[in-house]
Design an enzyme around this catalytic site. Structure first.
Site, PDB file in Angstrom:
ATOM      1  N   HIS A  82      12.260 -10.124   4.401  1.00 34.61           N
ATOM      2  CA  HIS A  82      11.309  -9.728   5.446  1.00 34.61           C
ATOM      3  C   HIS A  82      11.697 -10.366   6.780  1.00 34.61           C
ATOM      4  O   HIS A  82      12.476 -11.315   6.823  1.00 34.61           O
ATOM      5  CB  HIS A  82       9.886 -10.166   5.087  1.00 34.61           C
ATOM      6  CG  HIS A  82       9.235  -9.300   4.066  1.00 34.61           C
ATOM      7  ND1 HIS A  82       9.396  -9.504   2.715  1.00 34.61           N
ATOM      8  CD2 HIS A  82       8.430  -8.213   4.182  1.00 34.61           C
ATOM      9  CE1 HIS A  82       8.707  -8.592   2.044  1.00 34.61           C
ATOM     10  NE2 HIS A  82       8.120  -7.788   2.907  1.00 34.61           N
ATOM     11  N   THR A 130       4.563  -8.029  -2.427  1.00 27.54           N
ATOM     12  CA  THR A 130       5.248  -6.962  -3.163  1.00 27.54           C
ATOM     13  C   THR A 130       6.120  -7.532  -4.275  1.00 27.54           C
ATOM     14  O   THR A 130       6.157  -7.005  -5.391  1.00 27.54           O
ATOM     15  CB  THR A 130       6.132  -6.141  -2.198  1.00 27.54           C
ATOM     16  OG1 THR A 130       5.336  -5.754  -1.089  1.00 27.54           O
ATOM     17  CG2 THR A 130       6.734  -4.939  -2.877  1.00 27.54           C
ATOM     18  N   MET A 141       0.818  -1.215   0.000  1.00 25.95           N
ATOM     19  CA  MET A 141       0.000   0.000   0.000  1.00 25.95           C
ATOM     20  C   MET A 141       0.854   1.269   0.000  1.00 25.95           C
ATOM     21  O   MET A 141       0.311   2.362   0.103  1.00 25.95           O
ATOM     22  CB  MET A 141      -0.882   0.033   1.256  1.00 25.95           C
ATOM     23  CG  MET A 141      -1.858  -1.115   1.355  1.00 25.95           C
ATOM     24  SD  MET A 141      -3.303  -0.784   0.334  1.00 25.95           S
ATOM     25  CE  MET A 141      -4.138  -2.368   0.403  1.00 25.95           C
ATOM     26  N   LYS A 166       7.173 -13.647   8.930  1.00 28.08           N
ATOM     27  CA  LYS A 166       6.364 -13.653   7.699  1.00 28.08           C
ATOM     28  C   LYS A 166       6.089 -15.091   7.254  1.00 28.08           C
ATOM     29  O   LYS A 166       6.992 -15.924   7.224  1.00 28.08           O
ATOM     30  CB  LYS A 166       7.059 -12.852   6.593  1.00 28.08           C
ATOM     31  CG  LYS A 166       6.192 -12.704   5.353  1.00 28.08           C
ATOM     32  CD  LYS A 166       6.635 -11.533   4.496  1.00 28.08           C
ATOM     33  CE  LYS A 166       5.791 -11.423   3.236  1.00 28.08           C
ATOM     34  NZ  LYS A 166       4.379 -11.112   3.514  1.00 28.08           N
TER      35      LYS A 166
END
Ligand SMILES: NC(=O)C1=CN([C@@H]2O[C@H](COP(=O)(O)OP(=O)(O)OC[C@H]3O[C@@H](n4cnc5c(N)ncnc54)[C@H](OP(=O)(O)O)[C@@H]3O)[C@@H](O)[C@H]2O)C=CC1
Ligand SMILES: O=C(O)C1=N[C@H](C(=O)O)C[C@H](O)C1
Length: 272
Positions: free
Chosen positions: A160, A171, A129, A164
């Protein structure tokens, strides 16, 4: 707070992104935390959402009744897990509200169900986002178009934090899709998601993915375009989760007056 502030529900309110979203809503004029949702049986149900997010009490108790919250709200911000997101999309469709989906790792079947819910809900879904990553997607598409598959190989690298659960990241897939668009090819038919053992030489025109996990890394992404004797690297580093939360609130406000449908952050940011 303005009387016209958009009433938002945060689902997965106790999660890393849930807490960040609560703080972002609190800081953004035009948005109001109407409800906070966690799953039935969660130890956070009944707790004050502001306290969970480190803001101090704000008078919104975490509930495990999403539909009751949705029917009286205008939008839901959802960074949870694929099964939960599919369920919330159905509830958002019933309530005819905005559903902003940041959840990654959805299967093709999950995506079909979310698309079906978008007949009645206004859904904005994106693997990232943030403004920076969406701009990186546009740059990736341009570079992939300019640097053709005969001489240039594309690899997407991501790292990451250790918690995760999905790979490649949403992405990385967004950037792979952008590269595939630039090349005019289907990502599904050209992606190489795993390499192990005697792989043979790299097949021309493929888009490779490499995944790293560790520590508390919020999100590192690079698109490498490797040619003979030179390499172009496009990259983004996230140093604070607030970039995703601010983008999600912006998406909800943007979708408030839109028709039902499935939108992306490129639509919200005018980069499409
Ligand atoms: N698009 C973007 O810009 C970004 C996307 N993400 C994505 O967001 C998602 C969440 O990430 P993160 O916050 O780190 O994860 P967390 O695990 O910290 O948070 C997820 C939260 O959702 C809750 N949850 C799961 N299922 C339900 C349910 N059925 N009802 C209510 N709550 C539920 C979890 O509760 P419990 O612990 O009980 O399961 C947890 O509190 C991931 O898919 C991640 O990839 C993250 C950052 C940015
Ligand atoms: O799980 C995360 O943390 C993140 N997930 C998203 C992804 O899968 O790309 C976005 C961001 O990189 C953080």
């Amino acid at each position: 707070m303005s009387g016209n502030a958009m009433k938002l529900v945060v689902v997965g309110a106790a999660g890393r992104m849930g807490q960040t979203l609560i703080r972002a809503i609190n800081a953004i004029e035009g948005a109001e935390l109407f409800a906070a949702v966690e799953r039935e049986g969660s130890p956070f149900v009944g707790r004050d959402a502001g306290e969970l997010a480190g803001l101090g009490p704000i008078g919104v108790a975490v509930t495990d009744k999403p539909l009751e919250a949705f029917v009286a709200a205008e939008g839901v911000l959802d960074f949870t897990a694929p099964a939960a997101t599919v369920e919330f999309a159905g509830l958002a469709a019933q309530a005819r509200i905005v559903h902003v989906v940041g959840t990654t790792g959805c299967s093709a079947v999950d995506d079909e169900k979310i698309k079906a819910a978008a007949r009645h809900a206004r859904i904005v879904k994106s693997g990232n986002m943030s403004l920076g990553v969406n701009l990186l997607g546009v740059l990736t598409e341009t570079a992939a178009r300019a640097l053709g598959p005969e001489n240039w190989d594309i690899e997407v690298l991501e790292m990451h934090h250790r918690h995760k659960v999905d790979a490649p990241s949403g992405t990385a897939l967004l950037l792979g899709q952008a590269a595939a668009r630039g090349r005019g090819i289907s990502l599904a038919e050209h992606s190489v998601r795993v390499r192990d053992g005697h792989t043979g030489p790299r097949a021309a025109g493929t888009i490779g993915f490499a995944t790293l996990r560790g520590g508390s890394v919020i999100g590192e992404h690079s698109v490498l375009l490797a040619g003979e004797g030179e390499m172009v690297t496009l990259s983004h580093s996230a140093t604070d989760r607030s970039i995703f939360a601010r983008g999600a609130v912006q998406a909800a406000l943007w979708a408030r007056d839109r028709k039902p449908g499935l939108y992306s952050m490129l639509d919200v940011l005018g980069l499409g």
